[in-house]
Design an enzyme around this catalytic site. Sequence first.
Site, PDB file in Angstrom:
ATOM      1  N   SER A 143       0.862  -1.185   0.000  1.00  0.00           N
ATOM      2  CA  SER A 143       0.000   0.000   0.000  1.00  0.00           C
ATOM      3  C   SER A 143       0.896   1.232   0.000  1.00  0.00           C
ATOM      4  CB  SER A 143      -0.850  -0.019   1.274  1.00  0.00           C
ATOM      5  OG  SER A 143      -1.403   1.244   1.530  1.00  0.00           O
ATOM      6  N   TYR A 156      -1.554  -1.568  10.083  1.00  0.00           N
ATOM      7  CA  TYR A 156      -1.588  -1.610   8.618  1.00  0.00           C
ATOM      8  C   TYR A 156      -0.252  -1.102   8.066  1.00  0.00           C
ATOM      9  CZ  TYR A 156      -3.638  -1.051   3.943  1.00  0.00           C
ATOM     10  OH  TYR A 156      -3.919  -1.150   2.595  1.00  0.00           O
TER      11      TYR A 156
HETATM   12  N1  LIG Z   1      -8.586  -0.325  -1.490  1.00  0.00           N
HETATM   13  C1  LIG Z   1      -7.566   0.481  -1.221  1.00  0.00           C
HETATM   14  O1  LIG Z   1      -7.699   1.708  -1.155  1.00  0.00           O
HETATM   15  C2  LIG Z   1      -6.199  -0.124  -1.019  1.00  0.00           C
HETATM   16  C3  LIG Z   1      -5.104   0.736  -1.081  1.00  0.00           C
HETATM   17  C4  LIG Z   1      -3.831   0.214  -0.906  1.00  0.00           C
HETATM   18  C5  LIG Z   1      -3.657  -1.147  -0.674  1.00  0.00           C
HETATM   19  N2  LIG Z   1      -4.735  -1.965  -0.608  1.00  0.00           N
HETATM   20  C6  LIG Z   1      -4.481  -3.394  -0.343  1.00  0.00           C
HETATM   21  O2  LIG Z   1      -4.919  -4.134  -1.455  1.00  0.00           O
HETATM   22  C7  LIG Z   1      -5.220  -5.477  -1.045  1.00  0.00           C
HETATM   23  C8  LIG Z   1      -6.563  -5.868  -1.624  1.00  0.00           C
HETATM   24  O3  LIG Z   1      -7.560  -5.066  -1.004  1.00  0.00           O
HETATM   25  P1  LIG Z   1      -8.837  -4.513  -1.758  1.00  0.00           P
HETATM   26  O4  LIG Z   1      -8.861  -3.061  -1.563  1.00  0.00           O
HETATM   27  O5  LIG Z   1      -8.921  -5.099  -3.112  1.00  0.00           O
HETATM   28  O6  LIG Z   1      -9.979  -5.110  -0.787  1.00  0.00           O
HETATM   29  P2  LIG Z   1     -11.098  -6.215  -1.021  1.00  0.00           P
HETATM   30  O7  LIG Z   1     -11.727  -6.401   0.312  1.00  0.00           O
HETATM   31  O8  LIG Z   1     -11.938  -5.852  -2.171  1.00  0.00           O
HETATM   32  O9  LIG Z   1     -10.238  -7.512  -1.396  1.00  0.00           O
HETATM   33  C9  LIG Z   1      -9.485  -8.200  -0.437  1.00  0.00           C
HETATM   34  C10 LIG Z   1      -9.834  -9.684  -0.525  1.00  0.00           C
HETATM   35  O10 LIG Z   1      -8.973 -10.384   0.391  1.00  0.00           O
HETATM   36  C11 LIG Z   1      -9.752 -11.415   0.993  1.00  0.00           C
HETATM   37  N3  LIG Z   1      -9.154 -11.840   2.251  1.00  0.00           N
HETATM   38  C12 LIG Z   1      -9.140 -11.184   3.437  1.00  0.00           C
HETATM   39  N4  LIG Z   1      -8.520 -11.920   4.372  1.00  0.00           N
HETATM   40  C13 LIG Z   1      -8.114 -13.064   3.751  1.00  0.00           C
HETATM   41  C14 LIG Z   1      -7.412 -14.206   4.181  1.00  0.00           C
HETATM   42  N5  LIG Z   1      -7.014 -14.363   5.475  1.00  0.00           N
HETATM   43  N6  LIG Z   1      -7.145 -15.177   3.281  1.00  0.00           N
HETATM   44  C15 LIG Z   1      -7.562 -15.068   1.996  1.00  0.00           C
HETATM   45  N7  LIG Z   1      -8.262 -14.001   1.540  1.00  0.00           N
HETATM   46  C16 LIG Z   1      -8.529 -13.010   2.406  1.00  0.00           C
HETATM   47  C17 LIG Z   1     -11.134 -10.793   1.179  1.00  0.00           C
HETATM   48  O11 LIG Z   1     -12.126 -11.772   1.344  1.00  0.00           O
HETATM   49  C18 LIG Z   1     -11.277  -9.975  -0.104  1.00  0.00           C
HETATM   50  O12 LIG Z   1     -11.953 -10.698  -1.111  1.00  0.00           O
HETATM   51  C19 LIG Z   1      -5.193  -5.469   0.476  1.00  0.00           C
HETATM   52  O13 LIG Z   1      -4.001  -6.069   0.919  1.00  0.00           O
HETATM   53  C20 LIG Z   1      -5.245  -3.984   0.821  1.00  0.00           C
HETATM   54  O14 LIG Z   1      -4.628  -3.715   2.019  1.00  0.00           O
HETATM   55  C21 LIG Z   1      -6.002  -1.493  -0.790  1.00  0.00           C
END
Ligand SMILES: NC(=O)c1ccc[n+]([C@@H]2O[C@H](COP(=O)([O-])OP(=O)(O)OC[C@H]3O[C@@H](n4cnc5c(N)ncnc54)[C@H](O)[C@@H]3O)[C@@H](O)[C@H]2O)c1
Length: 267
Positions: A143, A156
């Site tokens: 992130s 985080y």
């Molecule tokens: N959305 C944002 O603004 C953002 C920004 C920077 C980084 N991220 C990172 O991107 C990654 C994806 O997040 P996203 O925004 O697509 O969210 P999202 O919730 O849409 O997708 C995350 C997925 O991970 C799955 N998950 C959670 N815990 C799990 C586990 N223990 N085992 C297997 N699957 C699991 C969830 O069920 C979900 O489907 C994350 O690591 C998040 O921290 C997101």
Amino acid sequence: MIIEEGMVAVVTGGASGIGLGLAEALADRGVRIVVADIRADALEQAVSDIRARGVDAVGQATDVSDAGAVERMAITTMATFGRVDLVCNNAGLVSPGAPMWEQEASTWDRMIGVKLRGVINGVTAFAPYLVAQGSGHILNTASSGGLAPLPGRTPYAATMHAVVGLTETLDLELKAAGPALGATVLCPGLVDTPLGQNSAALGAITLPSGTAGSIGDLPGAMSARAVADAALIAVEAGRVHVAPGDGVLERARSRVEHLIADLEAAR
Ligand SMILES: NC(=O)c1ccc[n+]([C@@H]2O[C@H](COP(=O)([O-])OP(=O)(O)OC[C@H]3O[C@@H](n4cnc5c(N)ncnc54)[C@H](O)[C@@H]3O)[C@@H](O)[C@H]2O)c1
């Protein structure tokens, strides 16, 4: 690594958001996909969405914090497709907003388990196959909170800084093992995904009442597909870092400048 039709990719957290965006972008390039997610119900929908793009896809319900489960997912991948070319360690959650001294021990355990151990488990299970093959790439999702301070979210930020650091070292280790191996860390800013809702459904946070917790409502949020496309361009260019999003470059630059200024002042 040039991404080619017929290759095989694994995407954890692939049932939603950035992971689903990565799976769709890869499917559109003819890549066969193993989608892993802890939410089995959402996984089914994601797999049929990917198959509808004309590629072979399998879903495996997996908790990435469980090393044995990730190992089994790697065995399934090899048994199903016989190879693996791109491993996207992407599954994640967000932590509750509070100063560090008010964060619960259970939050630290959960974030370290999913966001750090999840990546470690993915690398440990899959890297030996890539090394044996002599080619392949690992894409870890961190992130912008891994490139700069993020007040209110130390669990985080700490795990995301760890994923940036481990990927930089992993990339050197993979390149030493073979010239066609490497690693990239994805550090996006705000992305329009249901991260808040999914994190609440998985018990990681409580959404404030009366809000949908939607990141898409925040200014500057990118689409998951745009972030996925940027990540795959970086993988193909062999870049170690990719950080799409408004203000991310400026925040990273400010951190590095403060770091260098402190180090110089202490000489
Ligand atoms: N959305 C944002 O603004 C953002 C920004 C920077 C980084 N991220 C990172 O991107 C990654 C994806 O997040 P996203 O925004 O697509 O969210 P999202 O919730 O849409 O997708 C995350 C997925 O991970 C799955 N998950 C959670 N815990 C799990 C586990 N223990 N085992 C297997 N699957 C699991 C969830 O069920 C979900 O489907 C994350 O690591 C998040 O921290 C997101």
